[in-house]
Design a protein around this motif. Structure first.
Motif, PDB file in Angstrom:
ATOM      1  N   MET A   1      -1.942  13.052  42.258  1.00 16.55           N
ATOM      2  CA  MET A   1      -0.471  13.308  42.272  1.00 16.55           C
ATOM      3  C   MET A   1      -0.382  14.637  41.242  1.00 16.55           C
ATOM      4  SD  MET A   1       1.214   9.429  42.175  1.00 16.55           S
ATOM      5  CE  MET A   1       0.577   9.096  40.595  1.00 16.55           C
ATOM      6  N   ILE A   2       0.661  15.481  41.524  1.00 16.22           N
ATOM      7  CA  ILE A   2       0.662  16.652  40.794  1.00 16.22           C
ATOM      8  C   ILE A   2       2.722  16.442  40.570  1.00 16.22           C
ATOM      9  CG2 ILE A   2       1.056  19.048  40.425  1.00 16.22           C
ATOM     10  CD1 ILE A   2      -1.343  19.234  42.416  1.00 16.22           C
ATOM     11  N   TYR A   3       2.831  16.405  39.189  1.00 16.61           N
ATOM     12  CA  TYR A   3       4.426  16.542  38.615  1.00 16.61           C
ATOM     13  C   TYR A   3       4.319  17.707  38.048  1.00 16.61           C
ATOM     14  CZ  TYR A   3       5.197  11.657  39.901  1.00 16.61           C
ATOM     15  OH  TYR A   3       5.383  10.573  40.636  1.00 16.61           O
ATOM     16  N   GLU A   4       5.628  18.320  38.342  1.00 18.86           N
ATOM     17  CA  GLU A   4       5.912  19.718  37.654  1.00 18.86           C
ATOM     18  C   GLU A   4       7.227  19.809  37.059  1.00 18.86           C
ATOM     19  OE1 GLU A   4       4.097  23.297  39.247  1.00 18.86           O
ATOM     20  OE2 GLU A   4       3.883  22.086  41.052  1.00 18.86           O
ATOM     21  N   ARG A   5       7.744  20.644  35.981  1.00 21.30           N
ATOM     22  CA  ARG A   5       8.951  20.930  35.595  1.00 21.30           C
ATOM     23  C   ARG A   5       9.011  22.226  34.925  1.00 21.30           C
ATOM     24  NH1 ARG A   5      10.033  16.926  30.480  1.00 21.30           N
ATOM     25  NH2 ARG A   5       9.135  18.314  28.897  1.00 21.30           N
ATOM     26  N   ASP A   6      10.055  23.028  34.898  1.00 26.36           N
ATOM     27  CA  ASP A   6      10.162  24.319  34.541  1.00 26.36           C
ATOM     28  C   ASP A   6      11.124  24.372  33.359  1.00 26.36           C
ATOM     29  OD1 ASP A   6      12.361  24.147  35.957  1.00 26.36           O
ATOM     30  OD2 ASP A   6      12.180  25.855  37.549  1.00 26.36           O
ATOM     31  N   ASN A   7      11.784  23.336  33.137  1.00 30.38           N
ATOM     32  CA  ASN A   7      12.711  23.082  31.906  1.00 30.38           C
ATOM     33  C   ASN A   7      12.551  21.802  31.128  1.00 30.38           C
ATOM     34  OD1 ASN A   7      14.975  23.100  30.159  1.00 30.38           O
ATOM     35  ND2 ASN A   7      15.946  24.841  31.462  1.00 30.38           N
ATOM     36  N   PRO A   8      12.523  21.721  29.972  1.00 33.68           N
ATOM     37  CA  PRO A   8      12.524  20.513  29.154  1.00 33.68           C
ATOM     38  C   PRO A   8      13.698  19.682  29.379  1.00 33.68           C
ATOM     39  CG  PRO A   8      11.820  22.272  27.849  1.00 33.68           C
ATOM     40  CD  PRO A   8      12.274  22.971  29.014  1.00 33.68           C
ATOM     41  N   GLU A   9      14.732  20.374  29.814  1.00 34.88           N
ATOM     42  CA  GLU A   9      15.899  19.349  30.226  1.00 34.88           C
ATOM     43  C   GLU A   9      16.078  18.805  31.505  1.00 34.88           C
ATOM     44  OE1 GLU A   9      18.290  19.185  27.493  1.00 34.88           O
ATOM     45  OE2 GLU A   9      17.262  20.516  26.447  1.00 34.88           O
ATOM     46  N   LYS A  10      15.221  19.345  32.186  1.00 40.52           N
ATOM     47  CA  LYS A  10      15.063  18.544  33.559  1.00 40.52           C
ATOM     48  C   LYS A  10      13.787  17.618  33.785  1.00 40.52           C
ATOM     49  CE  LYS A  10      16.332  22.978  36.041  1.00 40.52           C
ATOM     50  NZ  LYS A  10      15.948  24.095  37.092  1.00 40.52           N
ATOM     51  N   PRO A  11      14.016  16.689  34.574  1.00 42.50           N
ATOM     52  CA  PRO A  11      13.121  15.643  34.854  1.00 42.50           C
ATOM     53  C   PRO A  11      11.650  16.358  35.591  1.00 42.50           C
ATOM     54  CG  PRO A  11      14.613  15.206  36.441  1.00 42.50           C
ATOM     55  CD  PRO A  11      15.248  16.300  35.532  1.00 42.50           C
ATOM     56  N   PHE A  12      10.664  15.424  35.437  1.00 40.88           N
ATOM     57  CA  PHE A  12       9.534  15.973  36.227  1.00 40.88           C
ATOM     58  C   PHE A  12       9.547  15.511  37.684  1.00 40.88           C
ATOM     59  CE2 PHE A  12       7.461  15.444  32.221  1.00 40.88           C
ATOM     60  CZ  PHE A  12       6.457  16.612  32.106  1.00 40.88           C
ATOM     61  N   GLU A  13       9.258  16.548  38.600  1.00 38.77           N
ATOM     62  CA  GLU A  13       9.191  16.385  40.192  1.00 38.77           C
ATOM     63  C   GLU A  13       7.722  16.146  40.667  1.00 38.77           C
ATOM     64  OE1 GLU A  13      11.609  19.287  41.752  1.00 38.77           O
ATOM     65  OE2 GLU A  13      13.632  18.664  40.868  1.00 38.77           O
ATOM     66  N   LEU A  14       7.539  15.378  41.516  1.00 41.62           N
ATOM     67  CA  LEU A  14       6.343  15.313  42.617  1.00 41.62           C
ATOM     68  C   LEU A  14       6.283  16.245  43.363  1.00 41.62           C
ATOM     69  CD1 LEU A  14       3.793  13.384  43.004  1.00 41.62           C
ATOM     70  CD2 LEU A  14       5.202  11.951  44.557  1.00 41.62           C
ATOM     71  N   THR A  15       5.293  17.427  43.239  1.00 43.06           N
ATOM     72  CA  THR A  15       5.199  18.480  44.278  1.00 43.06           C
ATOM     73  C   THR A  15       4.111  18.455  44.861  1.00 43.06           C
ATOM     74  OG1 THR A  15       3.840  19.268  42.562  1.00 43.06           O
ATOM     75  CG2 THR A  15       6.284  19.995  42.402  1.00 43.06           C
ATOM     76  N   GLU A  16       2.972  17.447  44.870  1.00 40.60           N
ATOM     77  CA  GLU A  16       1.852  17.347  45.802  1.00 40.60           C
ATOM     78  C   GLU A  16       1.144  16.070  45.419  1.00 40.60           C
ATOM     79  OE1 GLU A  16      -2.510  19.919  46.165  1.00 40.60           O
ATOM     80  OE2 GLU A  16      -0.511  20.773  45.523  1.00 40.60           O
ATOM     81  N   VAL A  17       0.679  15.522  46.761  1.00 44.59           N
ATOM     82  CA  VAL A  17      -0.126  14.388  46.303  1.00 44.59           C
ATOM     83  C   VAL A  17      -1.356  14.277  47.408  1.00 44.59           C
ATOM     84  CG1 VAL A  17      -0.226  11.792  47.125  1.00 44.59           C
ATOM     85  CG2 VAL A  17       1.784  12.870  45.919  1.00 44.59           C
ATOM     86  N   THR A  18      -2.348  14.125  47.144  1.00 49.11           N
ATOM     87  CA  THR A  18      -3.743  13.957  47.745  1.00 49.11           C
ATOM     88  C   THR A  18      -4.217  12.544  47.896  1.00 49.11           C
ATOM     89  OG1 THR A  18      -4.348  16.155  47.025  1.00 49.11           O
ATOM     90  CG2 THR A  18      -5.898  14.787  48.013  1.00 49.11           C
ATOM     91  N   LEU A  19      -4.210  11.965  49.220  1.00 45.21           N
ATOM     92  CA  LEU A  19      -4.650  10.423  49.294  1.00 45.21           C
ATOM     93  C   LEU A  19      -6.123  10.779  49.847  1.00 45.21           C
ATOM     94  CD1 LEU A  19      -1.823   8.723  50.654  1.00 45.21           C
ATOM     95  CD2 LEU A  19      -2.475   8.916  48.419  1.00 45.21           C
ATOM     96  N   ASP A  20      -7.019  10.041  49.129  1.00 46.72           N
ATOM     97  CA  ASP A  20      -8.510   9.838  49.835  1.00 46.72           C
ATOM     98  C   ASP A  20      -8.998  11.206  50.304  1.00 46.72           C
ATOM     99  OD1 ASP A  20     -10.750   8.500  50.197  1.00 46.72           O
ATOM    100  OD2 ASP A  20     -10.159   8.012  52.363  1.00 46.72           O
ATOM    101  N   GLY A  21      -8.836  12.359  49.436  1.00 49.16           N
ATOM    102  CA  GLY A  21      -9.157  13.837  49.568  1.00 49.16           C
ATOM    103  C   GLY A  21      -8.504  14.412  50.521  1.00 49.16           C
ATOM    104  N   LYS A  22      -7.312  13.976  51.296  1.00 46.78           N
ATOM    105  CA  LYS A  22      -6.251  14.545  52.371  1.00 46.78           C
ATOM    106  C   LYS A  22      -5.057  14.833  51.394  1.00 46.78           C
ATOM    107  CE  LYS A  22      -8.457  11.850  56.043  1.00 46.78           C
ATOM    108  NZ  LYS A  22      -9.494  11.292  55.077  1.00 46.78           N
ATOM    109  N   THR A  23      -4.518  16.154  51.716  1.00 51.89           N
ATOM    110  CA  THR A  23      -3.409  16.511  50.761  1.00 51.89           C
ATOM    111  C   THR A  23      -2.164  16.182  51.857  1.00 51.89           C
ATOM    112  OG1 THR A  23      -4.565  18.709  49.812  1.00 51.89           O
ATOM    113  CG2 THR A  23      -2.048  18.443  50.066  1.00 51.89           C
ATOM    114  N   LEU A  24      -1.070  15.928  51.511  1.00 51.79           N
ATOM    115  CA  LEU A  24      -0.019  15.497  52.313  1.00 51.79           C
ATOM    116  C   LEU A  24       0.863  16.467  52.484  1.00 51.79           C
ATOM    117  CD1 LEU A  24       1.117  11.944  50.704  1.00 51.79           C
ATOM    118  CD2 LEU A  24      -0.465  12.525  52.222  1.00 51.79           C
TER     119      LEU A  24
END
Length: 324
Positions: free
Chosen positions: A284-307
């Motif tokens: 799972m990849i979580y990202e944010r561009d501002n410390p005031e904002k929460p992290f957002e899930l931007t990418e997931v890979t299951l068993d080698g397959k990107t969703l």
């Protein structure tokens, strides 16, 4: 007028300083006052000074009552009494006891501090206290040896030195026969219980994340897991119910933070073939561009397959709402 002739025989022609001028035997026999003074003076035992020629024939009573001291008697007379020795010894014990309590206060302070500063770091904070505990035990053993040297030989002191929380109580009991030493013992146990409860709470909230070595990774991961969802639940609570978090790589560029989390999970997407495995690799990849904002899930890979975006939305929905 003729003076009355002295009846004392054979003293008419003697001078004042001649021997026999005073017939002391006759005086002593005839003069009750002289006899009484001489006898009482001898009996007092104070007749220790002689003027003129030394009299080598001591009166028996004077010799018996005379005040005489040997060198050993003088040393013994000026030596400290047992009460003085006990007072001095207890003063030394009191000083060492004050030092002991200072050491225990420092120990309790650092142990308690682990519960209030960055709880995600409690494991490593306690780990850093191990040298402090070893130093404390060494000091207690030295204090025990000191007490033995001062005459209080109690083998139980060595045992309680190793079981250091009990040492202040037992030491006070041995030296002063007092139960006041139970106060620092209670404080140590109170601090220990507080650490135990805090450690259990941190373990329940973050599980193996608290054991990750990198401090920055631990802190960002704890921040992510503490995020509150729209369902008023912690993201970390939902993660731990479906995922076994293994590691996290963090990339920080200015205000942008990217977290790549490796885990084993059981969240499946209907149109993704996971070979019917019960648990499979999840990234799972979580990202944010501002410390005031929460992290957002931007990418997931299951068993080698990107969703895809739709599959990613399904995964996030299951992760954040379905804790089965």
């Amino acid at each position: 007028m003729q003076l009355k002739k002295d009846d004392t025989p054979k003293t008419e022609n003697l001078k004042l300083n001649d021997d026999g001028f005073f017939n002391t035997d006759t005086l002593k026999a005839n003069d009750h006052f002289v006899s009484r003074i001489s006898d009482e003076y001898s009996r007092t035992g104070n007749n220790t000074n002689y003027v003129g020629t030394v009299d080598y024939e001591y009166d028996e009573k004077t010799e018996r009552n005379a005040f005489r001291m040997t060198e050993d008697d003088v040393k013994k007379a000026f030596a400290p009494t047992e009460q003085d020795k006990r007072k001095k010894k207890y003063t030394i014990f009191f000083i060492s006891e004050v030092i002991l309590y200072i050491v225990f206060c420092v120990f309790i302070f650092f142990i308690s501090k682990c519960c209030f500063v960055d709880q995600i770091d409690i494991y490593y904070s306690l780990k850093s206290c191990i040298p402090l505990i070893i130093g404390l035990i060494i000091y207690l053993i030295c204090d025990t040896i000191f007490i033995f040297a001062m005459g209080e030989k109690k083998g139980g002191l060595f045992a309680t030195a190793l079981l250091f929380p009990f040492y202040p109580f037992y030491r006070k009991k041995v030296i002063y026969e007092s139960n006041l030493g139970v106060i620092p013992t209670i404080l140590i146990f109170f601090a220990g219980i507080m650490v135990f409860i805090t450690f259990g709470n941190v373990k329940g909230k973050y599980e193996n994340v608290m054991y990750w070595e990198d401090k920055t990774t631990r802190h960002y991961m704890a921040e992510l897991m503490d995020q509150e969802l729209s369902t008023n639940k912690r993201l970390g609570t939902m993660m731990l119910s479906r995922l076994d978090l293994n590691s996290c790589d963090i990339n920080i560029q200015g205000k942008n933070v990217k977290m790549v989390i490796q885990a084993k999970g059981n969240i499946k997407i209907d149109d993704i073939n996971t070979n019917e495995a019960k648990v499979f690799e999840t990234e799972m990849i979580y990202e944010r561009d501002n410390p005031e904002k929460p992290f957002e899930l931007t990418e997931v890979t299951l068993d080698g397959k990107t969703l895809t975006d739709n599959q990613l939305l399904q995964f996030q929905t299951k992760l954040e709402t379905d804790s089965r």
